[in-house]
Design a protein around this motif. Structure first.
Motif: not given
Length: 456
Positions: A183-189, A198-202, A228-231
């Motif tokens: 299980v892995r985590l990720g987030s970005g703007t 998603t590329d910037a967040a690897l 500025g939207d986030t995920f």
């Protein structure tokens, strides 16, 4: 030249150092060379007070082997080389082994002639290869891992093909083994696009595609994204024998996601209430409508449901569908359950499929490079029915998609948002609430990691 260093002097220095660092744990080894002997001094771990602990002087003579004996031992040492690679569609047994540093004609012949081993270089590339060979390049073992051949096990298992040297010959066998899930985590703007974020967040592209698909009925990722939207996302990484798999970018299912679009937060949790799983919001409402918002996984909209300058006729006219720019061969899926009532060629549409969904509703898919269904065939939501092409009146490869209500074209996104939504019963909502607590904590952790300043 300074005063000579004796073992007694070194011991006194070590004791003085220990006295200055009473709360440290110190292991001191002092080596004095003299003749063929080595003298070592040890100080026991210093806790809690080094000055109160007993100290002992230990002397041990060690006679090393002479240089020739050590050299002979190294010469007799057998080395094995381990290498990893990914197969290519153009590989032959010789080219694959050569790239892996194996020079073994007998092994190459076995890979060419053995019915099981031939599968290593047969079909599509992308198989994970690990080879164990001697320092002279002779093959000892070759292990190949690739997707499970049973489609029902594609998300949970992989195929392992092993070739081993047995004396003067080789043996081969194939088996199916379970994938390990990490299980892995990720987030970005969002700065410009979902894929750029998603590329910037690897994060792998496969995660971005799933995010867009999950929220497709709530967010128009082609027109409604804002800077500025986030995920945040929690997803599965799939590993075969400890190594993340090379197919599908090593990604399994997205387990949970949150997307904040124009200040409004949307959440999705994967949940299986019974026979079929899906994504639900915190109130137990399914995010999957009776109609999907798009007949393709996330792609580029080149022409929406609006007035446009016709690319061939060069006149302004209403565009009664949505065009999706995608490469030839990209899969096209049906947006809802239904029955195929047209599958063939039709004027400017080129290769076209039309599916009836009942109550006067129909969808049309045009300019296809191939058709994978037949007239009268029943299809399910999300099923592949064809592939993107440029047949008919098309200036380049793309999919033209229409939604019709009693023969009149409608905006597909509006239809998807207004479509029926499944709601869980009370018992299932209770189980979903328990599951969501852990996933929400993970999503918050992903957000916190993204907000943490970097000091690298």
């Amino acid at each position: 030249m300074g005063p000579s260093i004796t073992p007694e002097r070194l011991l006194k220095q070590a004791q003085a150092f220990a006295g200055r660092h009473r709360r440290s744990v110190i292991a001191s080894v002092v080596v004095a060379l003299g003749g063929f002997g080595v003298t070592a001094f040890g100080i026991a771990p210093l806790a809690p007070d080094a000055a109160l602990l007993p100290q002992r002087l230990i002397t041990q003579a060690v006679t090393p082997d002479d240089v020739q004996t050590q050299s002979d031992a190294l010469a007799d040492l057998k080395l094995e080389l381990l290498r990893h690679d990914i197969t290519r569609g153009t590989d032959t047994p010789q080219s694959l082994l050569a790239r892996l540093g194996v020079t073994d004609d007998a092994a190459a012949r076995f890979l060419r002639n053995d019915p099981i081993a031939r599968r290593i270089v047969g079909g599509r590339g992308g198989k994970m290869v690990q080879v164990r060979a001697s320092d002279s390049g002779e093959l000892a073992e070759l292990v190949v891992r690739f997707p499970a051949e049973n489609a029902d096990q594609a998300r949970t298992h992989f195929t392992r093909l092993t070739v081993k040297r047995n004396g003067k010959g080789f043996s081969s066998h194939v088996e199916t083994a379970p994938l390990a899930v990490q299980v892995r985590l990720g987030s970005g703007t969002i700065q410009s696009s979902l894929f750029a974020a998603t590329d910037a967040a690897l994060l792998p592209d496969a995660v971005a595609i799933q995010i867009a698909d999950i929220f497709s009925a709530e967010i128009d990722f082609h027109r409604e994204l804002r800077k500025g939207d986030t995920f945040s996302v929690v997803y599965e990484a799939l590993a075969a024998d400890g190594e993340v798999v090379s197919w599908n970018e090593g990604v399994g299912r997205v387990l949970g996601a949150e997307f904040v679009n124009r200040g409004q937060a949307y959440q999705a949790l994967w949940f299986n209430p019974g026979s079929k799983g899906g994504y639900y919001d915190g109130q137990g409402r399914s995010l999957r409508r009776s109609f999907l918002a798009s007949p393709m996984e996330f792609s580029r909209v080149t022409s929406g449901f609006a007035m446009r300058l016709h690319p061939i006729l060069n006149t302004w006219r209403a565009h009664k569908g949505v065009d999706y720019g995608a490469p030839t061969g990209a899969p096209v899926r049906t947006v809802a359950d239904g029955v195929v009532d047209l599958a063939g060629r039709q004027n400017g549409y080129g290769n076209v499929i039309q599916v009836q969904h009942g109550n006067g509703r129909a969808t049309l898919y045009a300019h296809l490079s191939r058709i994978d269904v037949k007239k009268g065939q029943r299809v399910e939501q999300g099923q592949r029915i064809g592939a993107v092409g440029a047949t008919g009146w098309a200036t380049g490869p793309h999919l033209h998609f229409e939604f019709k209500l009693n023969g009149t074209q409608q905006d597909p996104l509006r239809v998807a948002r207004a479509a029926e939504q499944v709601t869980l019963d009370a018992a299932a909502r209770s189980r979903l609430a328990q599951l969501s607590q852990g996933l929400r904590a993970q999503l918050q952790l992903a957000e916190a990691r993204a907000a943490r300043p970097s000091f690298e």
